[in-house]
Design a protein around this motif. Sequence first.
Motif, PDB file in Angstrom:
ATOM      1  N   ASN A  85     100.990 -63.760 -46.925  1.00  0.00           N
ATOM      2  CA  ASN A  85     100.064 -63.424 -45.854  1.00  0.00           C
ATOM      3  C   ASN A  85      99.129 -64.571 -45.527  1.00  0.00           C
ATOM      4  N   LEU A  86      99.044 -65.537 -46.468  1.00  0.00           N
ATOM      5  CA  LEU A  86      98.058 -66.601 -46.324  1.00  0.00           C
ATOM      6  C   LEU A  86      98.739 -67.942 -46.530  1.00  0.00           C
ATOM      7  N   ILE A  87      98.154 -68.958 -45.922  1.00  0.00           N
ATOM      8  CA  ILE A  87      98.646 -70.306 -46.181  1.00  0.00           C
ATOM      9  C   ILE A  87      98.064 -70.733 -47.519  1.00  0.00           C
ATOM     10  N   PRO A  88      98.925 -70.964 -48.513  1.00  0.00           N
ATOM     11  CA  PRO A  88      98.441 -71.064 -49.903  1.00  0.00           C
ATOM     12  C   PRO A  88      97.490 -72.224 -50.159  1.00  0.00           C
ATOM     13  N   TYR A  89      97.624 -73.328 -49.398  1.00  0.00           N
ATOM     14  CA  TYR A  89      96.781 -74.487 -49.712  1.00  0.00           C
ATOM     15  C   TYR A  89      95.463 -74.471 -48.938  1.00  0.00           C
ATOM     16  N   LEU A  90      95.286 -73.480 -48.024  1.00  0.00           N
ATOM     17  CA  LEU A  90      93.998 -73.361 -47.342  1.00  0.00           C
ATOM     18  C   LEU A  90      93.157 -72.322 -48.093  1.00  0.00           C
ATOM     19  N   ASP A  91      91.826 -72.460 -48.009  1.00  0.00           N
ATOM     20  CA  ASP A  91      90.993 -71.448 -48.639  1.00  0.00           C
ATOM     21  C   ASP A  91      90.878 -70.222 -47.725  1.00  0.00           C
ATOM     22  N   MET A 125      90.839 -77.544 -36.087  1.00  0.00           N
ATOM     23  CA  MET A 125      91.605 -76.657 -36.979  1.00  0.00           C
ATOM     24  C   MET A 125      93.021 -77.186 -37.154  1.00  0.00           C
ATOM     25  N   PHE A 126      93.558 -77.665 -36.016  1.00  0.00           N
ATOM     26  CA  PHE A 126      94.904 -78.224 -35.981  1.00  0.00           C
ATOM     27  C   PHE A 126      95.003 -79.400 -36.962  1.00  0.00           C
ATOM     28  N   MET A 127      94.016 -80.315 -36.811  1.00  0.00           N
ATOM     29  CA  MET A 127      93.956 -81.503 -37.646  1.00  0.00           C
ATOM     30  C   MET A 127      93.757 -81.115 -39.114  1.00  0.00           C
ATOM     31  N   ARG A 128      92.870 -80.138 -39.322  1.00  0.00           N
ATOM     32  CA  ARG A 128      92.540 -79.710 -40.677  1.00  0.00           C
ATOM     33  C   ARG A 128      93.785 -79.141 -41.371  1.00  0.00           C
ATOM     34  N   LEU A 129      94.520 -78.355 -40.601  1.00  0.00           N
ATOM     35  CA  LEU A 129      95.741 -77.750 -41.151  1.00  0.00           C
ATOM     36  C   LEU A 129      96.728 -78.844 -41.546  1.00  0.00           C
ATOM     37  N   ALA A 130      96.905 -79.828 -40.646  1.00  0.00           N
ATOM     38  CA  ALA A 130      97.855 -80.914 -40.921  1.00  0.00           C
ATOM     39  C   ALA A 130      97.425 -81.702 -42.155  1.00  0.00           C
ATOM     40  N   CYS A 131      96.121 -82.036 -42.229  1.00  0.00           N
ATOM     41  CA  CYS A 131      95.623 -82.820 -43.361  1.00  0.00           C
ATOM     42  C   CYS A 131      95.807 -82.063 -44.672  1.00  0.00           C
ATOM     43  N   LYS A 132      95.395 -80.780 -44.655  1.00  0.00           N
ATOM     44  CA  LYS A 132      95.479 -80.005 -45.895  1.00  0.00           C
ATOM     45  C   LYS A 132      96.922 -79.805 -46.320  1.00  0.00           C
ATOM     46  N   SER A 133      97.784 -79.630 -45.329  1.00  0.00           N
ATOM     47  CA  SER A 133      99.190 -79.435 -45.654  1.00  0.00           C
ATOM     48  C   SER A 133      99.764 -80.697 -46.292  1.00  0.00           C
ATOM     49  N   LEU A 134      99.347 -81.864 -45.772  1.00  0.00           N
ATOM     50  CA  LEU A 134      99.817 -83.125 -46.360  1.00  0.00           C
ATOM     51  C   LEU A 134      99.259 -83.289 -47.771  1.00  0.00           C
ATOM     52  N   LEU A 135      97.970 -82.943 -47.930  1.00  0.00           N
ATOM     53  CA  LEU A 135      97.342 -83.059 -49.245  1.00  0.00           C
ATOM     54  C   LEU A 135      98.040 -82.155 -50.260  1.00  0.00           C
ATOM     55  N   ASN A 136      98.470 -80.999 -49.763  1.00  0.00           N
ATOM     56  CA  ASN A 136      99.142 -80.045 -50.631  1.00  0.00           C
ATOM     57  C   ASN A 136     100.456 -80.607 -51.158  1.00  0.00           C
ATOM     58  N   ARG A 137     101.085 -81.491 -50.350  1.00  0.00           N
ATOM     59  CA  ARG A 137     102.361 -82.085 -50.789  1.00  0.00           C
ATOM     60  C   ARG A 137     102.137 -83.560 -51.098  1.00  0.00           C
ATOM     61  N   ARG A 138     101.027 -83.873 -51.772  1.00  0.00           N
ATOM     62  CA  ARG A 138     100.635 -85.272 -51.849  1.00  0.00           C
ATOM     63  C   ARG A 138     101.644 -86.156 -52.552  1.00  0.00           C
ATOM     64  N   GLY A 139     102.380 -85.616 -53.492  1.00  0.00           N
ATOM     65  CA  GLY A 139     103.360 -86.443 -54.205  1.00  0.00           C
ATOM     66  C   GLY A 139     104.342 -87.091 -53.255  1.00  0.00           C
ATOM     67  N   SER A 140     105.066 -86.267 -52.508  1.00  0.00           N
ATOM     68  CA  SER A 140     106.081 -86.823 -51.620  1.00  0.00           C
ATOM     69  C   SER A 140     105.438 -87.563 -50.453  1.00  0.00           C
ATOM     70  N   ILE A 159     110.199 -78.492 -44.290  1.00  0.00           N
ATOM     71  CA  ILE A 159     110.346 -77.353 -43.376  1.00  0.00           C
ATOM     72  C   ILE A 159     110.978 -76.181 -44.124  1.00  0.00           C
ATOM     73  N   ARG A 160     111.977 -76.526 -44.937  1.00  0.00           N
ATOM     74  CA  ARG A 160     112.670 -75.468 -45.671  1.00  0.00           C
ATOM     75  C   ARG A 160     111.720 -74.758 -46.629  1.00  0.00           C
ATOM     76  N   GLU A 161     110.919 -75.547 -47.346  1.00  0.00           N
ATOM     77  CA  GLU A 161     110.017 -74.909 -48.311  1.00  0.00           C
ATOM     78  C   GLU A 161     108.820 -74.259 -47.625  1.00  0.00           C
ATOM     79  N   ARG A 162     108.645 -74.532 -46.331  1.00  0.00           N
ATOM     80  CA  ARG A 162     107.508 -73.953 -45.616  1.00  0.00           C
ATOM     81  C   ARG A 162     107.923 -72.845 -44.658  1.00  0.00           C
TER      82      ARG A 162
END
Lengths: 225, 412
Positions: free
Chosen positions: A93-99, B1-16, B312-315
């Motif tokens: 339901n939530l994007i896991p890496y966002l708070d 919000m758009f930018m924030r989502l992109a940044c956080k998503s990249l940070l979440n997969r920081r290894g690759s 994309i597959r894992e998301r």
Amino acid sequence: MAIHLQNVSFAYPKAPQKKVLDIQHWSVAPGEQVFIHGPSGGGKSTLLNLLSGILQADHGEVSVLGERLDQMSNRRRDRFRANHIGCVFQQFNLIPYLDAIDNIRLAAHFAATKQATLNQEMGELLSALGIAPSDRCKPTAQLSIGQQQRVAIARALINKPQLLIADEPSSSLDQHNRDAFITLLMSLVKEHEITLLFVSHDLSLSHHFGRVEALSDINTPDRMY
Amino acid sequence: MFMRLACKSLLNRRGSVVLTVLALTVSLVVLLGVEHIRQQARDSFGNTVSGVDLIVGARTGSLNLLLYSVFHMGSPTNNISWDSYQKIASGKHVAWAVPIALGDSYRGYRVMGSTPDYFTHFSYGGKRKLQFTSGKAFAEVLDVVLGSEVAKKLSHKLGDQVVLAHGIASTSFSLHDDKPFNVVGILAPTGTPVDQTVHVSLQGIEAIHIDWQQGVKMPGNTVSTEQLAKMDLQPANITAFMLGLNSKIATFRVQREINNYSREPLTAILPGVALSELWQMMATFEHTLRLISACILVSALLGLSAMLLASIREREHEIQLLRVIGAPPMFLFLLIELEALLISFAAIALGSSLLYMVLVVAGDLLASEFGLHISTNIGSESTAYIMLLMIFSTVIAAAIPSLKAYKNARRK
């Protein structure tokens, strides 16, 4: 009518001959809380996706909150969903890496929700759902399942939807949390006068609802012409 | 919000993401570095010599003559006699002539014997004359004028004594230690091989070889400075000479006359023509380098595309969720493109700073080892062009995963 379906049929493009949904007539009045039960694979999720406008019916009339979803453009359907329909699922339901805050903000981003009062509304909603301020800024993946489902409700309600669609939202919770969750959900729905469509295979929850329906009674894909 | 989502998503997969950024950074450093060094090399090449109409040496190829006379690289094929020089220098079209004698070195830097006229006639980079930061041209037999870099590297100042070595190896065992030279002048930096040259008079070169036979010092035979002053130190041979002509129109005639000179086999070259010939010879090499660096960039971009496609597959759930809360499929297309662009921008920022640091660190080495003066200013038109090209290619490369996200969004 909050929901009105007329001669609706749907089949997935991969198997166009196999009808998943075939509903002659079905409607829900505004403010009603409807419990729909049925076995897995009975087309529950398909029905919900049709009502939220993610899927489009092959034939028939799909009206939600007085608007014909089947006549809307894709872009308008996406906006309509953002503004008027809230959804809560069993999981993801939530994007896991966002708070929690960012998850709710993101939902507000796609709707016409006013940014000025957003923070205040978010705070009230999260407090009502019992999410401690310290948990609001953690990535939601770090929250417990119960907390995640409650944040999901906040996310679904932030845009003040008139219709809330819940697809097995309590199935991943244990007995104790499940009852607390349903009670909380029902009180919020009644407080905000939201039409609720609750789908589950778990009949033991049905006593919370005013109207209980079996999907097999509504959906008759195998009926003979 | 758009930018924030992109940044956080990249940070979440920081290894690759970090690995992808590094791959792009390395490829960009190679691409920019090659381009930068290529341009700098071409500029400093073209600027090496100007205002000289002909360079004359023993019969050899024009490139070889150019290399040893101007760049002080390689070895002269043969000497030319003082008589021939005198004869040609007194020709009626000749405005000035400057002889050059090479063959000795000072701690790795080439020593060039010449006349004081060298400082007045030789020019570089669009007719700029040589300037002295301190001192003046040599006048006495044992005077020496240092190129800016020689002075800087060896921290020499006016009045210092230097001992030249026989031969051109950077470590020589046969030193002309009986006749030390006095530093009388230090030249301003030019960005040409002049900076790495030690200039002495022809007489000086002659003087330090007086008691030498067949490249070996004869023991017990020293000549004092007083004796030197009285001696006739006219050299019998020189390595090459530069000519300035009265009229440019005469250049080809004089060149032909020198090439047909009957008493000695000589070659005269036009420095400008030889320089561009030399550069053209490197063109294939240059293109190959560019091609290789472009291939590296392409492979890094394919890596970026593959990384995003796998993500994309894992998301899938994430894409579904975004659709549920009202994100149109276009949002997902743009989100993936934005993530790719953020990676690309990070690589550009990292790559340019890395290149800058490499140039700062390696600049001295390039200058001292290869005589290549590379400016650390990498901001140029072609750099901007490469960066734009990279951003554009990123958009193209990310189109595959972005389209995949778009299609996933449409299907559900």
